[in-house]
Design an enzyme around this catalytic site. Structure first.
Site, PDB file in Angstrom:
ATOM      1  N   ASP A 154      -0.024  -2.885  16.182  1.00 60.88           N
ATOM      2  CA  ASP A 154       1.153  -2.079  16.509  1.00 60.88           C
ATOM      3  C   ASP A 154       1.084  -0.670  15.939  1.00 60.88           C
ATOM      4  O   ASP A 154       1.882   0.182  16.312  1.00 60.88           O
ATOM      5  CB  ASP A 154       2.422  -2.762  15.981  1.00 60.88           C
ATOM      6  CG  ASP A 154       2.776  -4.010  16.763  1.00 60.88           C
ATOM      7  OD1 ASP A 154       2.202  -4.206  17.845  1.00 60.88           O
ATOM      8  OD2 ASP A 154       3.629  -4.786  16.294  1.00 60.88           O
ATOM      9  N   VAL A 195       0.840  -1.189   0.000  1.00 61.57           N
ATOM     10  CA  VAL A 195       0.000   0.000   0.000  1.00 61.57           C
ATOM     11  C   VAL A 195       0.877   1.242   0.000  1.00 61.57           C
ATOM     12  O   VAL A 195       1.733   1.418   0.870  1.00 61.57           O
ATOM     13  CB  VAL A 195      -0.946   0.006   1.217  1.00 61.57           C
ATOM     14  CG1 VAL A 195      -1.698   1.334   1.309  1.00 61.57           C
ATOM     15  CG2 VAL A 195      -1.943  -1.142   1.104  1.00 61.57           C
ATOM     16  N   GLU A 207      14.979 -14.133  24.304  1.00 64.57           N
ATOM     17  CA  GLU A 207      14.734 -15.449  23.711  1.00 64.57           C
ATOM     18  C   GLU A 207      15.826 -15.823  22.718  1.00 64.57           C
ATOM     19  O   GLU A 207      16.295 -16.968  22.688  1.00 64.57           O
ATOM     20  CB  GLU A 207      13.363 -15.449  23.047  1.00 64.57           C
ATOM     21  CG  GLU A 207      12.228 -15.375  24.055  1.00 64.57           C
ATOM     22  CD  GLU A 207      10.867 -15.105  23.436  1.00 64.57           C
ATOM     23  OE1 GLU A 207       9.849 -15.405  24.082  1.00 64.57           O
ATOM     24  OE2 GLU A 207      10.824 -14.577  22.305  1.00 64.57           O
TER      25      GLU A 207
END
Length: 492
Positions: free
Chosen positions: A319, A85, A180
């Protein structure tokens, strides 16, 4: 430019983005009397929280990124349009997307924008050349190639200094992704690769976690942050807090400590997980809406019903939205998209108007981060706990949100092999994964500069010149780019 046909008089909903917000928003409109067009620049729905497991060889891309078309093929009122977009026109109510140079204009009656966020280098975008982020499949595959490639280069390194640099891994940012990833690189070197090399011991690898703040997992509080730090340190991870990265190059990073002194960490493999920046579409929406603002990260400061001012038919979720108390996590995107879809359905059914909408209310289901096999930290409301039980909870939650039974079954098998054994099923890596992004950058930049990027990013020494090739000069030894005669440039 092509314009998508209207087809009939049904209400048209356009959803931008195929992440958690876009996919769940689309699926929630399955039984509504609407036509849904999901526009995405990728062909897949990416389960981003497990990207680090792709990067460290636990899972394959297929497990965490099913094709969006396959996920939605049974939803008769939904179609997928591939393209990036480039424009949203709130006045004309159209969305313009581009695929391979071909523009498509799609009209809408309601719009859900869920384009998420990308890696932020805090104004130092040049760092991305040497320290990729962890936001896309390409990022994960590139990082896997860099991690495994560092061990391979260390095996043939000629000096101990070079070997030490190649076996030093720097992770910038001690949020969930950084924690992580650092834990998995440590386990990869200590368990999976043990005994697989002749000239090096992979267990000698240094994993360095650099954090500008004073604690790991800051948003989860000091208790869980402390648990995570102690576990990582027991695995040999070096945690450096209150340390700001001020420069990144092919051979390492420069760090500024709290006392103002700067120092170097020599490292071939770096990964950036220190911040996020919202999609530029947020600024585009705000500029067209009278009074709507964006925050420092580019997220849209939305109205209580997740819309932009003056446009009650335009929802911003995930977000890309800025709502106090809503973290940038999958749960926020899912709940926001579900809320937007419910408003659209209720108003089409005549049950309410835009003025009757109740404000969006976020239900915090908790936060989790896995540190290593059998160890995680978990926060649910005021309850905080860690260890094996938290790890089981983490496994269950992530399996629940994986899309498709096949993905869940395959993931369980891969986890079983990895966590109970010493091997990993996805250890393939190619040079193309490492250099594809850099090669594309070289194509669209000055060719000499592009070659420097590609060679320098790997910290490679300049190759020996073949007959007829210009020699490497003292001025470009660092990057390994050969000096070219004037006018001798590749185009495209």
């Amino acid at each position: 430019m092509s314009t998508q046909p209207v087809g009939n008089d049904r209400h048209r909903v356009v959803v931008i983005g195929s992440g958690f917000g876009g996919l769940f928003g689309t699926k929630h409109l399955k039984r509504a009397d609407v036509d849904v067009t999901l526009i995405s620049k990728t062909t897949t729905h990416l389960f981003q929280p497990l990207l680090y497991q792709v990067a460290t060889g636990i899972l394959s891309v297929g497990e965490i990124a099913p094709a969006t078309r396959l996920v939605l093929r049974k939803q008769k009122n939904a179609r997928v349009l591939l393209g990036e977009v480039t424009e949203i026109d709130l006045a004309k109510r159209t969305v313009t997307s581009v695929l391979l140079g071909e523009s498509t204009e799609t009209p809408y009656d309601s719009l859900i924008v869920a384009t998420g966020a990308q890696q932020s280098y805090f104004g130092n975008d040049q760092f991305a050349t040497f320290a990729p982020g962890m936001k896309t499949i390409d990022d994960a595959l590139e990082l896997r190639g860099r991690i495994l490639g560092s061990f391979e280069q260390a095996e043939v390194a000629q000096t101990q200094e070079e070997r030490d640099r190649l076996l030093s891994f720097v992770v910038v940012g001690a949020g969930p992704t950084g924690v992580e990833l650092a834990g998995q690189i440590a386990e990869l070197s200590d368990r999976t690769l043990e005994g697989t090399f002749h000239n090096i011991d992979p267990r000698d690898a240094r994993v360095i976690l650099v954090e500008g703040a004073g604690a790991d997992l800051g948003p989860m509080g000091p208790k869980l942050g402390g648990k995570a730090q102690r576990r990582l340190e027991s695995m040999g991870v070096e945690i450096q807090l209150n340390a700001l990265v001020t420069d990144v190059d092919a051979h390492g990073v420069t760090v500024k400590d709290a006392d103002g002194t700067s120092r170097r960490i020599e490292s071939a493999c770096k990964v950036w997980s220190a911040g996020v920046q919202a999609s530029p579409l947020g600024k585009m929406l705000a500029d067209q809406s009278d009074g709507t603002e964006v925050d420092r990260a580019g997220r849209v400061v939305v109205e209580p019903d997740l819309t932009v001012k003056g446009h009650p038919n335009v929802f911003v979720v995930g977000d890309l939205m800025s709502v106090p108390g809503v973290p940038g996590q999958a749960q926020g995107a899912i709940q926001g998209a579900t809320y937007a879809a419910k408003q659209i359905k209720s108003e089409l059914a005549g049950k309410q108007t835009a003025q009757d909408r109740k404000p969006f209310s976020y239900f915090n289901k908790g936060s989790m981060a896995t540190i290593s096999r059998f160890s995680a930290v978990c926060q649910v409301g005021k309850l905080e706990f860690g260890g094996f039980i938290a790890w089981l909870a983490w496994l269950a939650l992530h399996l629940y949100y994986l899309v498709g039974y096949r993905s869940r079954i395959t993931t369980i098998f891969q986890w079983f092999v990895t966590f109970l054994g010493r091997t990993r099923g996805q250890m393939a890596a190619t040079e193309q994964w490492i250099f594809a992004r850099l090669a594309l950058e070289a194509v669209y930049s000055d060719s000499e500069e592009g070659e420097e990027i590609v060679r320098g990013a790997a910290g490679r020494r300049p190759p020996a010149p073949s007959p007829g090739t210009p020699a490497v000069t003292a001025e470009n030894v660092e990057t390994g780019a050969p000096e070219k005669p004037a006018g001798d440039r590749k185009v495209g």
